[in-house]
Design an enzyme around this catalytic site. Structure first.
Site, short mmCIF file in Angstrom:
data_model
loop_
_atom_site.label_atom_id
_atom_site.label_comp_id
_atom_site.label_asym_id
_atom_site.label_seq_id
_atom_site.Cartn_x
_atom_site.Cartn_y
_atom_site.Cartn_z
N LYS A 47 0.81 -1.23 0.00
CA LYS A 47 0.00 0.00 0.00
C LYS A 47 0.84 1.28 0.00
O LYS A 47 0.39 2.34 0.43
CB LYS A 47 -1.00 0.06 1.18
CG LYS A 47 -1.81 -1.19 1.42
CD LYS A 47 -2.29 -1.88 0.18
CE LYS A 47 -3.42 -1.21 -0.52
NZ LYS A 47 -3.77 -1.99 -1.76
N HIS A 102 7.49 -7.26 -2.20
CA HIS A 102 7.13 -6.69 -0.90
C HIS A 102 8.03 -7.28 0.19
O HIS A 102 7.80 -7.01 1.37
CB HIS A 102 5.69 -7.09 -0.54
CG HIS A 102 4.62 -6.36 -1.28
ND1 HIS A 102 4.66 -5.02 -1.54
CD2 HIS A 102 3.44 -6.79 -1.80
CE1 HIS A 102 3.56 -4.66 -2.19
NE2 HIS A 102 2.81 -5.72 -2.35
N SER A 132 -4.87 2.73 4.16
CA SER A 132 -5.03 2.05 2.87
C SER A 132 -5.12 0.52 3.08
O SER A 132 -5.96 -0.15 2.48
CB SER A 132 -3.85 2.42 1.97
OG SER A 132 -4.00 1.86 0.69
P1 A3P Z 1 -5.18 4.60 -1.16
O1 A3P Z 1 -5.80 3.34 -0.60
O2 A3P Z 1 -4.73 5.54 -0.08
O3 A3P Z 1 -6.02 5.26 -2.18
P2 A3P Z 1 -0.21 -0.49 -3.58
O4 A3P Z 1 -0.21 -0.42 -5.06
O5 A3P Z 1 1.14 -0.52 -2.97
O6 A3P Z 1 -1.12 -1.57 -3.09
O7 A3P Z 1 -0.79 0.90 -3.04
C1 A3P Z 1 -2.13 1.25 -3.28
C2 A3P Z 1 -2.28 2.71 -2.90
O8 A3P Z 1 -1.62 3.52 -3.89
C3 A3P Z 1 -3.75 3.13 -2.90
O9 A3P Z 1 -3.83 4.16 -1.90
C4 A3P Z 1 -3.90 3.67 -4.31
O10 A3P Z 1 -5.00 4.51 -4.49
C5 A3P Z 1 -2.57 4.42 -4.45
N1 A3P Z 1 -2.23 4.72 -5.86
C6 A3P Z 1 -2.10 3.85 -6.88
N2 A3P Z 1 -1.84 4.51 -8.03
C7 A3P Z 1 -1.81 5.83 -7.72
C8 A3P Z 1 -1.62 7.03 -8.49
N3 A3P Z 1 -1.40 7.02 -9.81
N4 A3P Z 1 -1.64 8.21 -7.82
C9 A3P Z 1 -1.85 8.26 -6.49
N5 A3P Z 1 -2.07 7.17 -5.72
C10 A3P Z 1 -2.04 5.96 -6.33
#
Ligand code: A3P
Length: 289
Positions: A47, A102, A132
């Site tokens: 996340k 990860h 998140s």
């Molecule tokens: P939120 O749950 O705060 O919206 P991961 O890919 O490591 O699982 O992380 C997911 C988080 O990254 C989510 O956060 C997601 O919305 C955010 N995320 C993914 N792509 C993004 C982008 N282009 N800009 C901003 N946040 C992004």
């Protein structure tokens, strides 16, 4: 830590979903996988911007052309080294191999050390990671469902969540930064200045892009563009595994969402733990200001 249930696998103290991990896949990642000098790893605690970095690396290597990013799922373009599909699949990837992980540094492929492979480590404000991960745990059927947010903050603070302690993960990787080919990025700086962040990544990778290619990367890796892209918004995953009606995978995409979730007391307790854990790290992050 509790004994692993039918949906989880326990490997060297780490409890992971059995849906995509096994003891064999984790052992293969750590001991069997051979790192090559031209490999490029995106390493994150969950996340923290994993999917975002998968999109950026794909687009940078496609010179800003979204065709590949829009036709092949992100997890095939930048696959995880620790997942059950890795053995065999990763061996045959085109060079440079773009690889996600990860894993905490202690369980990472040992052959990284002494190689020239590049590691991009993306870190995010742990309070936002916690929020998140809370929503992700609610929508993902393979994760324990938390009673309420307060309980989840306690689990997260104690490292009793997916991939263990945020503090151990971050401190472990940052402790290696001078010994590896290493770029540290924050989610927050990517959010504030995506173009500048892409330029930093390109410079680290030795892959300069023309202005138009850079435009293509920035445009197609925006939150809105990624939310529309079925190849990275996880809508290809069946609803019984990820129910996006409960919470979308690309949920809010902003720094500071924790402010609407942590109570003052939860926030203060977390800050105390953070000070205690991070005092010797010697790096100021955007959220420390
Ligand atoms: P939120 O749950 O705060 O919206 P991961 O890919 O490591 O699982 O992380 C997911 C988080 O990254 C989510 O956060 C997601 O919305 C955010 N995320 C993914 N792509 C993004 C982008 N282009 N800009 C901003 N946040 C992004």
């Amino acid at each position: 830590m509790a004994a692993p249930g039918p949906h989880s696998v326990l490997y060297k103290g780490l409890m992971l979903p059995a849906l995509v991990h096994s003891t064999e896949s984790l052992r293969y990642a750590q001991l069997g996988f051979q790192v090559r000098d031209r490999d490029i790893f995106s390493v994150t605690y969950p996340k923290s911007g994993t999917t975002w970095m998968q999109e950026l690396l794909t687009l940078i290597h496609s010179d800003g052309d979204p065709q590949l990013a829009q036709s092949v799922p992100s997890w095939e373009r930048v696959p995880w080294v620790e997942q059950t599909t890795a053995a065999g699949f990763l061996e045959n990837r085109p060079c440079p191999r773009l690889i996600s992980s990860h894993l905490p540094c202690g369980l990472f492929p040992t052959s990284l050390h002494g190689s020239n492979a590049k590691v991009i480590y993306t870190v995010r404000n742990p309070k936002d990671v916690c929020v998140s991960l809370y929503y992700y745990s609610k929508m993902a059927s393979f994760l324990e469902f938390p009673e309420d947010f307060g309980e989840f903050v306690e689990l997260f603070s104690a490292g009793k969540v997916l991939f263990g302690s945020w503090f151990q993960h971050v401190k472990g990787w940052l402790g290696l930064r001078d010994r590896l080919n290493f770029l540290l990025l924050t989610y927050e700086e990517m959010h504030q200045d995506l173009r500048g962040s892409v330029e930093r990544i390109c410079q680290f990778l030795g892959k300069p892009l023309e202005a138009r290619a850079l435009d293509g990367v920035v445009e197609n890796a925006s939150f809105q563009a990624m939310k529309q892209n079925r190849m990275c918004n996880y809508s290809l995953v069946p609803e019984n595994i990820m129910d996006q009606r409960i919470s979308p995978f690309l949920r809010k995409g902003v720094p500071g969402d924790w402010k609407g979730h942590f109570t003052v007391a939860q926030s203060q307790a977390f800050d105390r733990l953070y000070q205690e854990q991070m005092q010797d790290v010697g790096i100021r992050f955007p959220w420390d200001e």
